[in-house]
Design a protein around this motif. Structure first.
Motif, PDB file in Angstrom:
ATOM      1  N   UNK A  75       0.810  -1.222   0.000  1.00 23.98           N
ATOM      2  CA  UNK A  75       0.000   0.000   0.000  1.00 23.98           C
ATOM      3  C   UNK A  75       0.847   1.279   0.000  1.00 23.98           C
ATOM      4  N   UNK A  76       1.673   1.482  -1.026  1.00 23.39           N
ATOM      5  CA  UNK A  76       2.446   2.737  -1.073  1.00 23.39           C
ATOM      6  C   UNK A  76       1.514   3.931  -1.146  1.00 23.39           C
ATOM      7  N   UNK A  77       1.881   5.014  -0.466  1.00 25.75           N
ATOM      8  CA  UNK A  77       0.999   6.182  -0.384  1.00 25.75           C
ATOM      9  C   UNK A  77       1.059   7.030  -1.651  1.00 25.75           C
ATOM     10  N   UNK A  78       2.247   7.208  -2.199  1.00 22.44           N
ATOM     11  CA  UNK A  78       2.419   8.093  -3.356  1.00 22.44           C
ATOM     12  C   UNK A  78       3.765   7.777  -4.002  1.00 22.44           C
ATOM     13  N   UNK A  79       3.843   8.011  -5.311  1.00 21.72           N
ATOM     14  CA  UNK A  79       5.102   7.879  -6.040  1.00 21.72           C
ATOM     15  C   UNK A  79       5.424   9.225  -6.684  1.00 21.72           C
ATOM     16  N   UNK A  80       6.601   9.757  -6.377  1.00 19.88           N
ATOM     17  CA  UNK A  80       7.044  11.041  -6.919  1.00 19.88           C
ATOM     18  C   UNK A  80       8.319  10.827  -7.723  1.00 19.88           C
ATOM     19  N   UNK A  81       8.206  10.625  -9.040  1.00 20.76           N
ATOM     20  CA  UNK A  81       9.410  10.494  -9.860  1.00 20.76           C
ATOM     21  C   UNK A  81       9.956  11.869 -10.226  1.00 20.76           C
ATOM     22  N   UNK A  82      11.264  12.034 -10.070  1.00 25.23           N
ATOM     23  CA  UNK A  82      11.936  13.288 -10.425  1.00 25.23           C
ATOM     24  C   UNK A  82      12.978  12.960 -11.482  1.00 25.23           C
ATOM     25  N   UNK A  83      12.840  13.575 -12.669  1.00 22.04           N
ATOM     26  CA  UNK A  83      13.752  13.236 -13.770  1.00 22.04           C
ATOM     27  C   UNK A  83      13.987  14.466 -14.630  1.00 22.04           C
ATOM     28  N   UNK A  84      15.183  14.555 -15.195  1.00 20.19           N
ATOM     29  CA  UNK A  84      15.552  15.707 -16.009  1.00 20.19           C
ATOM     30  C   UNK A  84      14.951  15.638 -17.410  1.00 20.19           C
ATOM     31  N   UNK A  85      14.605  14.420 -17.867  1.00 16.64           N
ATOM     32  CA  UNK A  85      14.046  14.245 -19.208  1.00 16.64           C
ATOM     33  C   UNK A  85      12.525  14.333 -19.137  1.00 16.64           C
ATOM     34  N   UNK A 128      10.182  14.545 -21.468  1.00 21.23           N
ATOM     35  CA  UNK A 128       9.429  13.690 -22.387  1.00 21.23           C
ATOM     36  C   UNK A 128       9.316  12.270 -21.833  1.00 21.23           C
ATOM     37  N   UNK A 129      10.432  11.722 -21.372  1.00 25.50           N
ATOM     38  CA  UNK A 129      10.407  10.367 -20.822  1.00 25.50           C
ATOM     39  C   UNK A 129       9.598  10.315 -19.537  1.00 25.50           C
ATOM     40  N   UNK A 130       9.680  11.362 -18.742  1.00 18.23           N
ATOM     41  CA  UNK A 130       8.932  11.419 -17.485  1.00 18.23           C
ATOM     42  C   UNK A 130       7.424  11.396 -17.751  1.00 18.23           C
ATOM     43  N   UNK A 131       6.979  12.169 -18.727  1.00 21.20           N
ATOM     44  CA  UNK A 131       5.561  12.179 -19.066  1.00 21.20           C
ATOM     45  C   UNK A 131       5.086  10.794 -19.504  1.00 21.20           C
ATOM     46  N   UNK A 132       5.906  10.131 -20.330  1.00 21.55           N
ATOM     47  CA  UNK A 132       5.513   8.809 -20.821  1.00 21.55           C
ATOM     48  C   UNK A 132       5.464   7.791 -19.694  1.00 21.55           C
ATOM     49  N   UNK A 133       6.504   7.788 -18.843  1.00 20.31           N
ATOM     50  CA  UNK A 133       6.525   6.805 -17.757  1.00 20.31           C
ATOM     51  C   UNK A 133       5.419   7.076 -16.739  1.00 20.31           C
ATOM     52  N   UNK A 134       5.108   8.363 -16.490  1.00 20.51           N
ATOM     53  CA  UNK A 134       4.025   8.693 -15.562  1.00 20.51           C
ATOM     54  C   UNK A 134       2.683   8.219 -16.115  1.00 20.51           C
ATOM     55  N   UNK A 135       2.478   8.390 -17.416  1.00 23.95           N
ATOM     56  CA  UNK A 135       1.235   7.917 -18.035  1.00 23.95           C
ATOM     57  C   UNK A 135       1.137   6.394 -17.954  1.00 23.95           C
ATOM     58  N   UNK A 136       2.253   5.704 -18.207  1.00 21.05           N
ATOM     59  CA  UNK A 136       2.271   4.237 -18.115  1.00 21.05           C
ATOM     60  C   UNK A 136       1.947   3.778 -16.689  1.00 21.05           C
ATOM     61  N   UNK A 137       2.538   4.426 -15.709  1.00 23.34           N
ATOM     62  CA  UNK A 137       2.325   4.028 -14.312  1.00 23.34           C
ATOM     63  C   UNK A 137       0.898   4.320 -13.872  1.00 23.34           C
ATOM     64  N   UNK A 138       0.321   5.384 -14.415  1.00 29.22           N
ATOM     65  CA  UNK A 138      -1.060   5.692 -14.073  1.00 29.22           C
ATOM     66  C   UNK A 138      -1.995   4.574 -14.528  1.00 29.22           C
TER      67      UNK A 138
END
Length: 321
Positions: free
Chosen positions: A102-112, A114-124
């Motif tokens: 039961x993780x509460x939240x995931x906060x990815x921090x990345x310099x890229x 474009x890749x961050x948007x794609x990975x966030x959409x995939x994880x959603x």
């Protein structure tokens, strides 16, 4: 929530790249910061590097996480705020989140971004009930993190890929001290670290036979041409990576193939044939050496998981009270 608008954009500006390039090329040794490797093309090339037979780092870390996921999740505990630094496409993080209770939240921090948007959409899509708050930023600088809806039991930072090896040891201590402050008194750090081994294995990983790492390194010059008005003739440069056994680190360079001049903004830089630009250090650690380094940052070593050949280690630390 629309993920296309949910990404907090704190990505470095082109003016930062220009200033860093001029400063680095004016220095001795001449440098270009490795954080600028990861534009869209650089991120895609790095994904290709991770799949190469010589590049053991990514697949070994994935294997460690997969084989020890239950133990790792037990160490991190339930209801955590998981903060991922430079987690890229998120392959490793997915293994971790699947194992967590039961993780509460995931906060990815990345310099890229474009890749961050794609990975966030995939994880959603994969984890529809998990709050995901992506931040496009240079995590080497202080970053204000978003506030989640749900209060977590503790903060855990996940820093994969042995990116800590890109820091000089004193810089690594300062960075880890900042990490400890973000984690807080009840927090933890899960971190991937490349271990010391036969130099032939290490050098092969950074000089792959397909030339993808060379292309990745040279893309830094292409990016400078595209984004900050440089005029590098990329055909006049070549990639080189060597292992410095005295320092325990890979040193990655771009080598000038001829006497040449390069303009960046209103500055001109002259290079002799054979002159080098340093683009990356990658330190390799003995387990006890890295645990000692982290202790100077206020982190208490808890455990390490490795592969059978001890090529790579995933360390877990808690914050010293």
């Amino acid at each position: 929530m629309n993920l296309q608008t949910a990404v907090l954009e704190r990505e470095p500006a082109a003016s930062d790249f220009l200033a860093d390039a001029i400063s680095g090329l004016s220095d001795e040794p001449r440098t270009l910061p490795c954080k600028y490797f990861y534009d869209a093309r650089g991120a895609a090339l790095f994904q290709k590097i991770c799949e190469l037979p010589e590049y053991y780092i990514t697949r070994t870390e994935i294997d460690i996480l997969d084989r020890h996921r239950s133990e790792i999740a037990a160490q991190l505990g339930p209801n955590v705020e998981l903060i991922g630094l430079g987690t890229g496409a998120g392959t490793k993080t997915r293994i971790l989140i699947e194992a967590l209770e039961k993780p509460a939240v995931y906060i990815p921090v990345d310099i890229s971004e474009k890749q961050l948007r794609q990975s966030a959409a995939d994880f959603h899509e994969i984890f529809p009930d998990l709050e995901i708050l992506p931040v496009a930023a240079d995590y080497l600088q202080p970053v204000v993190l978003p506030s989640p809806r749900r209060k977590a039991a503790r903060n855990v930072i996940y820093f994969p890929g042995s990116t800590i090896g890109n820091f000089e040891p004193d810089e690594a201590v300062r960075f880890l001290r900042r990490v400890a402050n973000v984690c807080g008194g009840n927090g933890g750090l899960l971190i991937g670290v490349d271990l010391q081994k036969d130099r032939r294995i290490i050098e092969a990983a950074y000089n792959d036979s397909a030339g993808v790492t060379a292309e990745f390194n040279l893309n830094l010059l292409d990016r400078a041409n595209r984004e900050i008005g440089a005029d590098f003739d990329v055909t006049h440069w070549r990639h080189q990576a060597i292992y410095n056994s005295d320092q325990g680190r890979i040193e990655m360079y771009l080598i000038s193939q001829a006497a040449q001049a390069v303009r960046i903004g209103d500055r001109e830089f002259r290079f002799a044939g054979g002159e080098r630009i340093l683009t990356e250090y990658s330190y390799k650690y003995a387990p006890e050496g890295f645990a000692a380094l982290a202790s100077h940052a206020g982190l208490n070593f808890q455990t390490i998981w490795t592969d059978d050949a001890r090529l790579f280690g995933v360390f877990y630390f808690t914050v010293a009270n």
